[in-house]
Every structure is written in structure tokens, then in C-alpha cells.
Write an enzyme that holds these catalytic residues in place. Structure first.
Site, PDB file in Angstrom:
ATOM      1  N   ARG A 119      12.692  24.816   4.392  1.00 50.18           N
ATOM      2  CA  ARG A 119      12.291  23.686   5.248  1.00 50.18           C
ATOM      3  C   ARG A 119      11.095  24.017   6.141  1.00 50.18           C
ATOM      4  O   ARG A 119      10.924  23.446   7.214  1.00 50.18           O
ATOM      5  CB  ARG A 119      13.451  23.199   6.122  1.00 50.18           C
ATOM      6  CG  ARG A 119      14.593  22.644   5.311  1.00 50.18           C
ATOM      7  CD  ARG A 119      15.414  21.656   6.090  1.00 50.18           C
ATOM      8  NE  ARG A 119      16.427  21.072   5.229  1.00 50.18           N
ATOM      9  CZ  ARG A 119      17.593  21.670   4.954  1.00 50.18           C
ATOM     10  NH1 ARG A 119      17.889  22.837   5.492  1.00 50.18           N
ATOM     11  NH2 ARG A 119      18.459  21.097   4.156  1.00 50.18           N
ATOM     12  N   LYS A 141      -4.201  20.076   5.651  1.00 49.67           N
ATOM     13  CA  LYS A 141      -3.811  19.247   4.496  1.00 49.67           C
ATOM     14  C   LYS A 141      -3.435  20.184   3.359  1.00 49.67           C
ATOM     15  O   LYS A 141      -4.223  21.048   2.974  1.00 49.67           O
ATOM     16  CB  LYS A 141      -4.969  18.347   4.057  1.00 49.67           C
ATOM     17  CG  LYS A 141      -5.167  17.130   4.929  1.00 49.67           C
ATOM     18  CD  LYS A 141      -6.139  16.165   4.260  1.00 49.67           C
ATOM     19  CE  LYS A 141      -6.416  14.966   5.140  1.00 49.67           C
ATOM     20  NZ  LYS A 141      -7.421  14.061   4.532  1.00 49.67           N
ATOM     21  N   GLU A 183     -20.321  20.739   1.054  1.00 46.51           N
ATOM     22  CA  GLU A 183     -19.427  20.326   2.147  1.00 46.51           C
ATOM     23  C   GLU A 183     -20.017  20.725   3.512  1.00 46.51           C
ATOM     24  O   GLU A 183     -19.745  20.067   4.518  1.00 46.51           O
ATOM     25  CB  GLU A 183     -18.023  20.930   1.969  1.00 46.51           C
ATOM     26  CG  GLU A 183     -17.320  20.550   0.657  1.00 46.51           C
ATOM     27  CD  GLU A 183     -16.610  19.189   0.685  1.00 46.51           C
ATOM     28  OE1 GLU A 183     -16.794  18.420   1.645  1.00 46.51           O
ATOM     29  OE2 GLU A 183     -15.865  18.906  -0.286  1.00 46.51           O
ATOM     30  N   LYS A 225     -15.537  20.624  11.867  1.00 47.15           N
ATOM     31  CA  LYS A 225     -14.309  20.087  11.288  1.00 47.15           C
ATOM     32  C   LYS A 225     -13.151  20.250  12.272  1.00 47.15           C
ATOM     33  O   LYS A 225     -12.328  19.344  12.428  1.00 47.15           O
ATOM     34  CB  LYS A 225     -13.980  20.768   9.955  1.00 47.15           C
ATOM     35  CG  LYS A 225     -12.649  20.245   9.391  1.00 47.15           C
ATOM     36  CD  LYS A 225     -12.443  20.480   7.918  1.00 47.15           C
ATOM     37  CE  LYS A 225     -11.129  19.840   7.465  1.00 47.15           C
ATOM     38  NZ  LYS A 225     -10.805  20.031   6.067  1.00 47.15           N
ATOM     39  N   GLU A 235      -5.302  11.783  10.363  1.00 45.58           N
ATOM     40  CA  GLU A 235      -6.175  10.748   9.825  1.00 45.58           C
ATOM     41  C   GLU A 235      -5.634   9.346  10.090  1.00 45.58           C
ATOM     42  O   GLU A 235      -5.501   8.527   9.187  1.00 45.58           O
ATOM     43  CB  GLU A 235      -6.360  10.977   8.312  1.00 45.58           C
ATOM     44  CG  GLU A 235      -7.650  10.386   7.786  1.00 45.58           C
ATOM     45  CD  GLU A 235      -8.024  10.893   6.387  1.00 45.58           C
ATOM     46  OE1 GLU A 235      -7.846  12.089   6.103  1.00 45.58           O
ATOM     47  OE2 GLU A 235      -8.496  10.072   5.608  1.00 45.58           O
ATOM     48  N   ARG A 240     -10.984  11.255  11.486  1.00 48.27           N
ATOM     49  CA  ARG A 240     -10.940  12.256  10.418  1.00 48.27           C
ATOM     50  C   ARG A 240     -11.455  11.693   9.099  1.00 48.27           C
ATOM     51  O   ARG A 240     -11.956  12.429   8.245  1.00 48.27           O
ATOM     52  CB  ARG A 240      -9.509  12.804  10.252  1.00 48.27           C
ATOM     53  CG  ARG A 240      -9.441  13.969   9.272  1.00 48.27           C
ATOM     54  CD  ARG A 240      -8.164  14.782   9.344  1.00 48.27           C
ATOM     55  NE  ARG A 240      -8.225  15.867   8.370  1.00 48.27           N
ATOM     56  CZ  ARG A 240      -7.378  16.877   8.295  1.00 48.27           C
ATOM     57  NH1 ARG A 240      -6.375  16.954   9.146  1.00 48.27           N
ATOM     58  NH2 ARG A 240      -7.523  17.806   7.374  1.00 48.27           N
ATOM     59  N   ASN A 244     -14.651  12.176   4.862  1.00 50.29           N
ATOM     60  CA  ASN A 244     -14.713  11.693   3.479  1.00 50.29           C
ATOM     61  C   ASN A 244     -16.098  11.173   3.104  1.00 50.29           C
ATOM     62  O   ASN A 244     -16.259  10.556   2.051  1.00 50.29           O
ATOM     63  CB  ASN A 244     -13.683  10.581   3.255  1.00 50.29           C
ATOM     64  CG  ASN A 244     -12.265  11.110   3.350  1.00 50.29           C
ATOM     65  OD1 ASN A 244     -12.004  12.239   2.952  1.00 50.29           O
ATOM     66  ND2 ASN A 244     -11.370  10.316   3.900  1.00 50.29           N
ATOM     67  N   HIS A 247     -17.172  11.082  -0.451  1.00 51.41           N
ATOM     68  CA  HIS A 247     -15.977  11.320  -1.262  1.00 51.41           C
ATOM     69  C   HIS A 247     -15.477  10.097  -2.012  1.00 51.41           C
ATOM     70  O   HIS A 247     -14.847  10.250  -3.046  1.00 51.41           O
ATOM     71  CB  HIS A 247     -14.855  11.904  -0.392  1.00 51.41           C
ATOM     72  CG  HIS A 247     -15.039  13.374  -0.121  1.00 51.41           C
ATOM     73  ND1 HIS A 247     -16.116  13.868   0.572  1.00 51.41           N
ATOM     74  CD2 HIS A 247     -14.297  14.457  -0.473  1.00 51.41           C
ATOM     75  CE1 HIS A 247     -16.025  15.182   0.652  1.00 51.41           C
ATOM     76  NE2 HIS A 247     -14.934  15.570   0.021  1.00 51.41           N
ATOM     77  N   HIS A 251     -15.201  10.869  -5.656  1.00 52.28           N
ATOM     78  CA  HIS A 251     -13.945  10.842  -6.412  1.00 52.28           C
ATOM     79  C   HIS A 251     -14.072   9.972  -7.658  1.00 52.28           C
ATOM     80  O   HIS A 251     -13.506  10.287  -8.711  1.00 52.28           O
ATOM     81  CB  HIS A 251     -12.792  10.344  -5.541  1.00 52.28           C
ATOM     82  CG  HIS A 251     -12.339  11.362  -4.547  1.00 52.28           C
ATOM     83  ND1 HIS A 251     -11.819  11.030  -3.312  1.00 52.28           N
ATOM     84  CD2 HIS A 251     -12.326  12.714  -4.600  1.00 52.28           C
ATOM     85  CE1 HIS A 251     -11.526  12.141  -2.658  1.00 52.28           C
ATOM     86  NE2 HIS A 251     -11.817  13.173  -3.411  1.00 52.28           N
ATOM     87  N   HIS A 265     -16.071  19.561  -7.708  1.00 54.69           N
ATOM     88  CA  HIS A 265     -15.842  18.670  -6.570  1.00 54.69           C
ATOM     89  C   HIS A 265     -17.062  18.618  -5.634  1.00 54.69           C
ATOM     90  O   HIS A 265     -17.534  17.542  -5.264  1.00 54.69           O
ATOM     91  CB  HIS A 265     -14.591  19.119  -5.814  1.00 54.69           C
ATOM     92  CG  HIS A 265     -14.375  18.356  -4.543  1.00 54.69           C
ATOM     93  ND1 HIS A 265     -13.951  17.041  -4.529  1.00 54.69           N
ATOM     94  CD2 HIS A 265     -14.561  18.698  -3.247  1.00 54.69           C
ATOM     95  CE1 HIS A 265     -13.873  16.624  -3.285  1.00 54.69           C
ATOM     96  NE2 HIS A 265     -14.232  17.606  -2.485  1.00 54.69           N
TER      97      HIS A 265
END
Ligand SMILES: NC(=O)c1ccc[n+]([C@@H]2O[C@H](COP(=O)([O-])OP(=O)(O)OC[C@H]3O[C@@H](n4cnc5c(N)ncnc54)[C@H](O)[C@@H]3O)[C@@H](O)[C@H]2O)c1
Ligand SMILES: [Zn+2]
Length: 364
Positions: A119, A141, A183, A225, A235, A240, A244, A247, A251, A265
């Protein structure tokens, strides 16, 4: 050595940045080891390249490797099961710290495993790719890819420490270095025009591995960041979401090229940033010379800047269809990160996908 704090109350942590940090890892990791032992999640390539050096830096602490094959396919249910079972077989306890030594794949996978095993236990990020050093190791993340899409299963789980050693990048493939660099430039384009100006003159030194330039670029992007994550950890406020930039377009490009080696990426993010700026110009939000600077910069790095070079010109409808399935959609709308200029990104939820389709059909 530089230290950046991420202030998140009881989830606060430090990010240490310095060449050769890994050779003194024992200084930072010994207090986190139990019975002189640390479980280290890595991929076979990274462990084969850096494992001996990492173990030497740990001195008397025993590093027990938990390895997955290199590559995105390890960020999967199967990869997660491998890691979780191995951690449990090694009697992981709740207060233990797992070390993630690798690129974004290892960081996301080990981070998610540490969020759910017993957990939740602790983990330390030691990112070894440029993308991981400037982006994925910071912010908490974690997750895996599933049949329905990339990163759709995961958790917010902050590390307790991030150790960034830019000298580890010396063994990274130059194409991966360029992709990670996208990035860094993305961060400058979002919120730091002066940093972008510096990158325009220093990028070649950063990419060539000049220690001073490389550390400065990494530290500036990471600090940027960290500030954004502090303001909007999960987010929710939109702050935040600025990260993106490039992105939503990116994507769609990755999905259209099936997440293959055709387009990494970071390469998708570079072209995505170019498209976001061009689209901003088309909507009368941004001055054309700013968009030209963005394109010229990424082109000078050797990153993709046109749909044509990917064979995707005139594919507006196909690209837009991927955006229709973007997980960042809310209430049926796709949020676009657009820009009023370099360093002035903002979230625009008023964009009609039909306009995006027409734009993508028009541009080269
Ligand atoms: N969590 C986040 O906030 C976040 C942000 C951005 C990206 N990501 C995720 O990160 C992943 C991509 O990360 P990545 O680009 O680091 O890919 P990766 O982890 O697959 O690493 C790229 C390749 O480089 C190798 N490698 C890594 N470090 C090396 C080194 N020092 N020397 C030699 N080889 C080395 C790896 O073995 C791998 O083959 C994606 O899954 C993406 O979704 C997560
Ligand atoms: Zn990214």
C-alpha cells in the site's frame, strides 16, 4: 552541486544535481538503506552500462537489482507484475526506499510499483536519460501503459529524493539526448523567454555534453518544473497543464506513428511545439517571428519541425482523430496549450477541433 527543493508539505523532497553525484551515492542513500541493502529497479541496458559504477558509489551498501528489459514495453501490466513480485520476494517493507535507476520507463514503472506495494513505500529517483533528468523524475506522476492507451493507469506518488548526475548522459545515444533536450526547450517556451534566448546560443554545448552548460540547462528546467508542480501538484488548477505544451499535437503524432522508433516522444514534442506556435500565429495570438524562432531552434538541433519529413502532411483528419481520444479531454473538449509569445504559454479550452484539422491540413 545544486539543490532544488520541491515544497509539497509532508511530501516535500530535494533534487540534487551534480556531475559525479552517483560516485558518492552512499552519502545520500546509506541513510535510506535497511540492513545495509537497497532494492534497485533498472533496465538491462542501464544496469549493464552503469550498474558497476553505481555499486562502486554505494560502497558498503548492497544493491539488489530488479531488472526489466529496456524499452517502453516494460511499462506494462506484465512489467509491473515482474517488479512488484520481485520487490515482495525480497521482503520489501513499507518504510523501505526503492531506487529507480534508469530513464522515464524505469522511473514511471518503479514509482508506480512503490506506490502500490505494501500500500505504498518510498522511492528515490536516479534518472539516467536526459528526458528523465529534466522531466519524468520530478513531479510524482507514475504509471504504466495499457491496451486503451499510454499512461492510463497510475498514481501520483512523489519520490523522497531525486539524484541527478548529468555525467550519466555520456553513455546515452545522441538521438535520445536530442529528444530529451526538446523538453528543456519546451520549458523555456512555456515560461522563460530569457532561458530560451540563452539556449539559442548554448544548445550545441548542452548537447555536446559541456559540463557547465549541460548542468545549467538541466537545473533551470528542473527548477521551472518544480515551481509549477508546487503550485498545482495534481494538475487541477490548469497551471501544471502548461507542461503539456507541444504534447496534444505531439501525442497525436506519436499515436499516428504507433509509438514506434520512427518518432521518439521528445521528437514529437519538438514538432508539437512548432505546431502549437504556428497554430497560435494562425489564431492571431502570437507574432510570426516568435514561431519562426521556435522552428529554427529545433531545426538547428536536428529535431523534426515539419509534418512533411514524417510523411504526415495533409493528414489533419487522422491526427485530429487521435486528439478526440486524448485522456486530457474534459467535458468533451481538448485543452490546447497555446502561446502569446516565447515564454508566454497559456491554456486555451475554446479551440474547435475542426479548426485544428483545417490548420494541420494546411501546414507543411
Ligand atoms: N512521469 C512523468 O512525468 C513523465 C514525463 C515525461 C515522460 N514520461 C515517460 O518517460 C518514458 C520515456 O522515458 P525515456 O525517454 O527516458 O525512455 P527510456 O526509459 O526507455 O530510456 C531510453 C533508452 O535509453 C536507455 N538509457 C537510459 N539511460 C541511459 C544511459 N545513461 N546510458 C545508456 N543508455 C541509457 C534505456 O535503456 C532506453 O533504451 C515514457 O514512458 C514517458 O511516458 C513520464
Ligand atoms: Zn513529454
Amino acid at each position: 552541486m545544486e539543490k532544488i527543493e520541491v515544497a509539497l508539505g509532508e511530501r516535500s523532497y530535494g533534487i540534487l544535481i551534480g556531475d559525479g553525484l552517483i560516485d558518492q551515492a552512499t552519502e545520500y542513500l546509506a541513510p535510506l538503506a535497511r540492513n545495509g541493502r537497497l532494492l534497485v529497479v533498472s533496465d538491462e541496458t542501464v544496469w549493464g552500462t552503469l550498474g558497476l559504477r553505481f555499486k562502486a558509489g554505494l560502497a558498503e551498501i548492497d544493491a539488489v537489482p530488479v531488472l526489466v528489459p529496456a524499452g517502453e514495453q516494460s511499462k506494462s501490466w506484465a512489467g509491473l507484475q515482474t517488479v512488484v513480485d520481485a520487490l515482495l520476494a525480497n521482503a520489501i517493507e513499507r518504510k523501505d526506499h526503492i531506487v529507480a535507476l534508469g530513464g522515464g520507463v524505469v522511473g514511471d514503472l518503479a514509482g508506480f510499483a512503490s506506490a502500490i506495494v505494501n500500500r505504498g513505500c518510498n522511492f528515490v529517483q536516479i534518472p539516467t536519460s536526459l528526458l528523465a533528468q529534466v522531466d519524468s523524475s520530478v513531479g510524482g506522476k507514475t504509471g504504466i501503459n495499457v491496451a486503451a492507451g499510454k499512461n492510463l493507469v497510475g498514481a501520483f506518488h512523489q519520490p523522497s529524493l531525486v539524484l541527478i548526475d548529468p555525467s550519466l548522459l555520456d553513455s546515452l545515444d545522441p538521438r535520445q539526448v536530442r529528444a530529451g533536450y526538446a523538453e528543456i526547450a519546451k520549458y523555456a517556451l512555456i515560461a522563460d523567454a530569457a532561458f530560451f534566448g540563452w539556449l539559442e546560443s548554448a544548445a550545441q554545448n548542452v548537447l555536446a555534453g559541456d559540463p557547465a552548460a549541460r548542468s545549467r540547462a538541466i537545473a533551470t528546467a528542473v527548477a521551472g518544473k518544480a515551481r509549477i508542480v508546487e503550485e498545482d501538484e495534481r494538475e487541477t488548477s490548469g497551471r501544471r497543464a502548461l507542461l503539456n505544451l507541444g504534447h496534444t499535437f505531439g501525442h497525436a503524432l506519436e499515436a499516428e506513428t504507433r509509438y514506434s522508433d520512427r518518432l521518439l516522444h521528445g521528437e514529437a514534442v519538438a514538432l508539437g511545439c512548432v505546431l502549437a506556435f504556428d497554430f497560435s500565429v494562425a489564431r492571431g495570438l502570437c507574432a510570426a517571428p516568435d514561431a519562426a524562432r521556435v522552428r529554427d531552434h529545433f531545426r538547428s538541433i536536428g529535431l523534426p519541425t515539419t509534418l512533411r519529413e514524417l510523411g504526415l502532411q495533409g493528414e489533419g483528419e487522422r491526427l485530429a482523430s487521435h486528439m478526440r481520444h486524448d485522456k486530457k479531454r474534459s467535458n468533451g473538449r481538448t485543452a490546447f496549450i497555446l502561446a502569446r509569445g516565447i515564454g508566454e504559454a497559456f491554456v486555451d479550452t475554446s479551440v474547435d477541433l475542426a479548426d485544428v484539422t483545417a490548420f494541420l491540413d494546411r501546414v507543411q
